[in-house]
Write an enzyme that holds these catalytic residues in place. Structure first.
Site, PDB file in Angstrom:
ATOM      1  N   LEU A  91      -1.313  37.895 -39.075  1.00  0.00           N
ATOM      2  CA  LEU A  91       0.124  37.937 -38.784  1.00  0.00           C
ATOM      3  C   LEU A  91       0.756  36.581 -39.082  1.00  0.00           C
ATOM      4  CD1 LEU A  91      -0.224  39.676 -35.273  1.00  0.00           C
ATOM      5  CD2 LEU A  91      -0.041  40.801 -37.505  1.00  0.00           C
ATOM      6  N   GLY A  92       1.262  36.436 -40.294  1.00  0.00           N
ATOM      7  CA  GLY A  92       1.957  35.205 -40.679  1.00  0.00           C
ATOM      8  C   GLY A  92       3.332  35.599 -41.170  1.00  0.00           C
ATOM      9  N   ASN A 138      -3.047  26.305 -55.542  1.00  0.00           N
ATOM     10  CA  ASN A 138      -2.271  27.534 -55.536  1.00  0.00           C
ATOM     11  C   ASN A 138      -1.070  27.276 -56.441  1.00  0.00           C
ATOM     12  OD1 ASN A 138      -0.815  29.814 -55.016  1.00  0.00           O
ATOM     13  ND2 ASN A 138      -0.849  29.609 -52.790  1.00  0.00           N
ATOM     14  N   GLY A 197       3.928  36.743 -44.119  1.00  0.00           N
ATOM     15  CA  GLY A 197       3.513  38.082 -44.535  1.00  0.00           C
ATOM     16  C   GLY A 197       2.469  38.524 -43.528  1.00  0.00           C
ATOM     17  N   ARG A 231      -6.337  29.985 -56.090  1.00  0.00           N
ATOM     18  CA  ARG A 231      -5.941  31.221 -55.423  1.00  0.00           C
ATOM     19  C   ARG A 231      -5.165  32.064 -56.438  1.00  0.00           C
ATOM     20  NH1 ARG A 231      -1.032  32.735 -52.476  1.00  0.00           N
ATOM     21  NH2 ARG A 231      -1.571  34.627 -51.349  1.00  0.00           N
ATOM     22  N   ILE A 243       1.409  33.628 -36.564  1.00  0.00           N
ATOM     23  CA  ILE A 243       1.797  34.326 -35.330  1.00  0.00           C
ATOM     24  C   ILE A 243       0.551  34.726 -34.536  1.00  0.00           C
ATOM     25  CG2 ILE A 243       2.927  36.405 -34.445  1.00  0.00           C
ATOM     26  CD1 ILE A 243       4.717  36.277 -37.026  1.00  0.00           C
ATOM     27  N   GLY A 244      -0.446  35.256 -35.231  1.00  0.00           N
ATOM     28  CA  GLY A 244      -1.666  35.717 -34.557  1.00  0.00           C
ATOM     29  C   GLY A 244      -2.385  34.600 -33.824  1.00  0.00           C
ATOM     30  N   GLU A 245      -2.350  33.396 -34.399  1.00  0.00           N
ATOM     31  CA  GLU A 245      -3.061  32.264 -33.792  1.00  0.00           C
ATOM     32  C   GLU A 245      -2.248  31.579 -32.696  1.00  0.00           C
ATOM     33  OE1 GLU A 245      -4.276  29.581 -36.973  1.00  0.00           O
ATOM     34  OE2 GLU A 245      -4.907  31.318 -38.151  1.00  0.00           O
ATOM     35  N   ASN A 246      -0.913  31.603 -32.871  1.00  0.00           N
ATOM     36  CA  ASN A 246      -0.077  30.755 -32.006  1.00  0.00           C
ATOM     37  C   ASN A 246       0.796  31.480 -30.986  1.00  0.00           C
ATOM     38  OD1 ASN A 246      -0.736  28.174 -33.267  1.00  0.00           O
ATOM     39  ND2 ASN A 246       0.277  29.058 -35.055  1.00  0.00           N
ATOM     40  N   HIS A 254      -4.078  39.470 -48.858  1.00  0.00           N
ATOM     41  CA  HIS A 254      -4.643  38.596 -47.814  1.00  0.00           C
ATOM     42  C   HIS A 254      -6.157  38.741 -47.721  1.00  0.00           C
ATOM     43  CE1 HIS A 254      -0.604  38.876 -45.384  1.00  0.00           C
ATOM     44  NE2 HIS A 254      -0.604  37.788 -46.143  1.00  0.00           N
ATOM     45  N   ASP A 303      11.719  33.768 -37.822  1.00  0.00           N
ATOM     46  CA  ASP A 303      10.730  32.909 -37.180  1.00  0.00           C
ATOM     47  C   ASP A 303      10.380  33.469 -35.799  1.00  0.00           C
ATOM     48  OD1 ASP A 303       9.381  30.904 -35.757  1.00  0.00           O
ATOM     49  OD2 ASP A 303      10.296  29.333 -36.974  1.00  0.00           O
ATOM     50  N   ARG A 319      10.267  41.241 -44.464  1.00  0.00           N
ATOM     51  CA  ARG A 319       9.938  42.492 -45.182  1.00  0.00           C
ATOM     52  C   ARG A 319       9.952  43.673 -44.223  1.00  0.00           C
ATOM     53  NH1 ARG A 319       4.440  40.171 -47.824  1.00  0.00           N
ATOM     54  NH2 ARG A 319       5.291  38.086 -48.032  1.00  0.00           N
ATOM     55  N   GLU A 378      -7.679  29.635 -45.571  1.00  0.00           N
ATOM     56  CA  GLU A 378      -7.867  30.164 -46.926  1.00  0.00           C
ATOM     57  C   GLU A 378      -8.377  29.097 -47.889  1.00  0.00           C
ATOM     58  OE1 GLU A 378      -3.941  32.404 -46.420  1.00  0.00           O
ATOM     59  OE2 GLU A 378      -4.890  33.497 -48.057  1.00  0.00           O
TER      60      GLU A 378
END
Ligand code: AMP
Length: 385
Positions: A189-190, A7, A192, A71, A312-315, A160, A263, A221, A365
């Site tokens: 959900l990270g 990347n 971004g 990427r 966020i979505g995972e944790n 994404h 955070d 954002r 990714e």
């Protein structure tokens, strides 16, 4: 196949070498790292690659990289899938710079530097926008004068995509549903964050737009706001430039603006100790997400699954619970015990009687880019293994 996934940013190169014979990161990731300070301590991307090459030599011994997967943020309207790189492709990525001024020029520099360093190594580009090329026109057009689109390419692109695509495949597999029959809503959900509506395995709508600023409330954002907020604020403050507005909305808004931190861990902790700003920020973020999920339930003709992924979505069990709490009208319920389990595996967290399955699927990714790179290389040279 041994694949170098990179990347290339304007001041850094993030890399990972993966062996595609293994599925699990513990075995697949051979080495990884980050070269920083391009333009400061290092003159250019070529110099950064020299350092990376030394590190790779040390880590790989006599094993050789067989292809490079990059990427790339923006593929514009041209690219709907990963492609093998040649000079014309690099120029096309550069020509898309007006759509991604911070990213595409840096990607092009990285592609050229790799081509100079290892001229015989096949390079493949994987675009963040490509997965959303299946959105219908009534979804991607903005209701503004036509020349916005025809002259300037201003439309919804979505981002994404590599993650939404990868997570869709894993979720369908976990539920034993053929991907071509799978309807879902994916919440990435990270730092971004974006939500995508998946119908029959494909993207039919996504919350990010012309740029990654649109949609959800994110770490820094704003997500969706009335466009008059910009014009009105700028009229009242003539010293505020377009660049200032960009910075305010991209870097100084979102959770940071409302709660004082971008955070999610800190915001949840602050809420638990009674901080009302943190409570408001969480309510705003969860409410916006729930509205999108409800809308996309309609867009896909009824989702079979709601899938959470990324940092966020995972944790964050707390944030998942806050968002799903608002979806009672859709008959969606999560099991608090399943939701609390921490794991790196894809899993179901909904109750038996929930009308929609709720899943947590870790995204990856780098793995998706490595597999896409291998596929492109194999299509062109079937004997490479
Ligand atoms: P990503 O961009 O996918 O790496 O996600 C980064 C974000 O995930 C961070 O800004 C954190 O807010 C969030 N995050 C990571 N771990 C946790 C956690 N255990 N609980 C809540 N949020 C987390």
């Amino acid at each position: 196949m041994l694949i170098l996934v990179v990347n290339c940013g304007s001041s850094s190169i993030k890399y990972q070498v993966r062996d595609t014979n293994f599925d699990n990161d513990d075995q697949a990731v051979i080495t990884k790292g980050l070269i920083e300070n391009i333009g400061v301590d290092l003159p250019d991307h070529d110099a950064a690659l020299e350092i990376m090459a030394e590190k790779l030599d040390e880590a790989l011994g006599d094993r050789e990289i067989e292809a490079v997967g990059h990427r790339v943020v923006h593929g514009g309207e041209r690219f709907s899938e990963p492609v093998l790189v040649n000079n014309e492709i690099i120029r096309a990525i550069e020509r898309l710079a007006p759509l991604a001024p911070l990213h595409n020029p840096a990607h092009a520099k990285g592609l050229r530097a790799v081509a100079r360093k290892w001229p015989s190594l096949p390079q493949v580009v994987v675009f963040d926008t490509a997965f959303h090329r299946t959105m219908p026109e009534h979804v991607w057009r903005y209701a503004v004068p036509e020349e916005f689109y025809t002259l300037h390419g201003i439309r919804r692109y979505g981002f994404h995509g590599t993650s939404h695509d990868y997570v869709t495949g894993i979720a369908a597999e976990l539920l034993g549903i053929d991907r071509s029959e799978f309807n879902a809503v994916i919440a990435h959900l990270g730092n971004g964050a974006s939500v995508t509506a998946i119908k029959e395995g494909k993207s039919v709508d996504t919350s990010m737009g012309y740029t990654p600023l649109a949609g959800l409330v994110m770490g820094t954002r704003s997500g969706d706001i009335d466009p008059s907020v910009l014009t009105s604020f700028m009229e009242r403050n003539p010293e505020v430039s377009a660049a200032d507005m960009n910075r305010i909305l991209n870097n100084e808004s979102g959770l940071l603006a409302i709660a004082g931190s971008n955070d999610m861990r800190k915001v949840v902790e602050a809420k638990e100790s009674g901080d009302s700003r943190a409570q408001l920020a969480l309510d705003m973020t969860a409410y916006r997400l729930a509205k999108y999920i409800g809308g996309y339930h309609v867009a896909v003709g009824g989702m079979q699954a709601l899938v959470f992924t990324a940092g966020i979505g995972e944790n964050s069990a707390e944030f998942r619970a806050l968002a799903v709490e608002q979806l009672g009208a859709l008959g969606i319920k999560i099991d608090p015990e399943l939701n609390a389990i921490r794991s790196d595996e894809p899993r179901v967290i909904s109750t038996e009687d929930s009308l929609v399955k709720v899943l947590v699927v870790p995204t990856n990714e780098e793995k998706a880019i490595a597999l896409a790179t291998k596929d492109v290389v194999n299509q062109i040279w079937p004997d490479r293994g």
